[in-house]
Design an enzyme around this catalytic site. Structure first.
Site, mmCIF file in Angstrom:
data_model
loop_
_atom_site.group_PDB
_atom_site.id
_atom_site.type_symbol
_atom_site.label_atom_id
_atom_site.label_comp_id
_atom_site.label_asym_id
_atom_site.label_seq_id
_atom_site.Cartn_x
_atom_site.Cartn_y
_atom_site.Cartn_z
ATOM 1 C CD GLU A 8 6.576 -1.369 -23.103
ATOM 2 O OE1 GLU A 8 6.683 -1.755 -24.441
ATOM 3 O OE2 GLU A 8 6.414 -1.406 -22.179
ATOM 4 N N GLY A 23 2.004 -0.327 -19.068
ATOM 5 C CA GLY A 23 1.784 -1.884 -18.406
ATOM 6 C C GLY A 23 1.792 -2.488 -16.898
ATOM 7 C CG HIS A 34 7.195 2.229 -26.001
ATOM 8 N ND1 HIS A 34 7.524 1.699 -25.504
ATOM 9 C CD2 HIS A 34 5.717 2.252 -25.901
ATOM 10 C CE1 HIS A 34 6.589 1.431 -24.511
ATOM 11 N NE2 HIS A 34 5.568 2.225 -25.654
ATOM 12 C CD GLU A 91 3.344 5.942 -23.906
ATOM 13 O OE1 GLU A 91 2.484 4.834 -24.265
ATOM 14 O OE2 GLU A 91 4.477 5.096 -24.182
ATOM 15 N N GLY A 116 -1.279 0.795 -24.882
ATOM 16 C CA GLY A 116 -1.240 -0.685 -25.371
ATOM 17 C C GLY A 116 -1.684 -1.180 -24.364
ATOM 18 N N GLY A 117 -1.972 -1.954 -23.217
ATOM 19 C CA GLY A 117 -2.258 -3.212 -23.183
ATOM 20 C C GLY A 117 -4.335 -3.041 -23.569
ATOM 21 C CB SER A 168 -2.455 2.112 -16.299
ATOM 22 O OG SER A 168 -0.748 0.804 -16.804
ATOM 23 C CG ASN A 228 3.264 0.742 -28.287
ATOM 24 O OD1 ASN A 228 2.975 -0.453 -29.552
ATOM 25 N ND2 ASN A 228 3.853 0.409 -27.286
ATOM 26 C CD1 TRP A 229 -2.435 -3.272 -31.166
ATOM 27 C CD2 TRP A 229 -2.086 -4.535 -32.649
ATOM 28 N NE1 TRP A 229 -3.437 -2.502 -31.362
ATOM 29 C CE2 TRP A 229 -3.050 -4.170 -33.409
ATOM 30 C CE3 TRP A 229 -1.869 -5.389 -34.115
ATOM 31 C CZ2 TRP A 229 -4.181 -4.394 -33.469
ATOM 32 C CZ3 TRP A 229 -2.338 -5.884 -34.948
ATOM 33 C CH2 TRP A 229 -3.649 -5.202 -35.428
ATOM 34 C CE LYS A 230 3.409 -2.252 -24.591
ATOM 35 N NZ LYS A 230 3.385 -1.248 -23.024
#
Ligand code: PEP
Length: 246
Positions: free
Chosen positions: A96, A169, A94, A163, A229-230, A208, A9-11
């Site tokens: 977010e 994150g 998600h 999640e 993600g990150g 994470s 997930n590159w956001k």
């Protein structure tokens, strides 16, 4: 036997140039893999991702979509439009999206239906906040999120990503035991409602995940992969997570 799956997930990160470099890196790092791999870039980078990954085994997905098929919904993107440009899946619900765009459980369920109508696979995110976990309500919250998704029967190809919001994150990962406990709860919930699909639906852990903690998470019985993600923004790190899933 559920095939392992790792989704990036590159956001809202990257430029055309950095996306190109990341995709080139991924295609060269990830050869033939027993693990299914997909990247979910921002919408505007999807065509590039589809083009660079064409001859690879890497799938491409969206990070959200509309619950509507078409119409006067300025700024929205329909699931069929994502299918049209080469996506094979869409991340939905998600945390977010839930937190910053007020997406509700019911809306996520409608989006899942729209995604299935377009012939795509929904990657359905669930998870509790730190406050809810500290109140001992983690399973109750996840059960409510899952219950809403049952507005339409789940399909064996659907993917669920657990999640915990407090792990996204933040650098804080759920321990493998904490993650397995919730995954087992989700699998049991699915058994009660969609017995046939429960053994086939893949349950990803997200929060994470990095190369250093991936193997111990993947060693858990009900963890079938990861939503990353990150760490997915670095081709070498992401490839190492995929290697841990082999
Ligand atoms: C995510 O965005 O789904 C996620 C899990 O992020 P991170 O890996 O950075 O915690």
């Amino acid at each position: 036997m559920r095939r392992r799956l790792v989704v990036a997930n590159w956001k809202m990160h990257g430029s055309l140039d950095s996306a190109q470099a990341l995709l080139d890196g991924l295609v060269s790092c990830i050869g033939d893999s027993a693990v299914e791999v997909a990247v979910c870039p921002p919408f505007v980078h999807v065509p590039l991702a589809v083009s660079v990954t064409t001859d690879s085994a890497i799938g491409v997905g969206g990070q959200t979509c509309s619950e509507y098929d078409s119409g006067a919904y300025t700024g929205e993107v329909a699931a069929a439009m994502l299918a049209d440009i080469g996506c094979d899946r869409v991340i939905l619900g998600h945390s977010e999206r839930r937190q910053y765009f007020a997406e509700t459980n019911d809306q996520v369920a409608l989006k899942a239906q729209a995604v299935r109508r377009a012939g795509l696979v929904p990657v359905l995110c669930v998870g509790e906040t730190l406050e809810q976990r500290e109140q001992g309500r983690a399973e109750e919250v996840v059960a409510e999120q899952l219950q809403a998704l049952l507005a339409e029967p789940l399909q064996a190809s659907d993917v669920i990503a657990y999640e915990p919001v407090w792990a996204i994150g933040t650098g804080k990962t759920a321990s493998p035991e904490q993650a397995q406990q919730m995954h087992a709860f989700i699998r049991q919930f699915l058994r009660q409602h969609s017995a046939a699909e429960a053994e086939a639906i893949r349950l990803l852990y997200g929060g994470s995940v990095k190369a250093a903690n991936a193997a111990e998470l993947f060693a858990q019985q009900d963890i079938d992969g990861a939503l990353v993600g990150g760490a997915s923004l670095d081709a070498t790190e992401f490839a190492a997570i995929i290697a841990a899933a082999q």
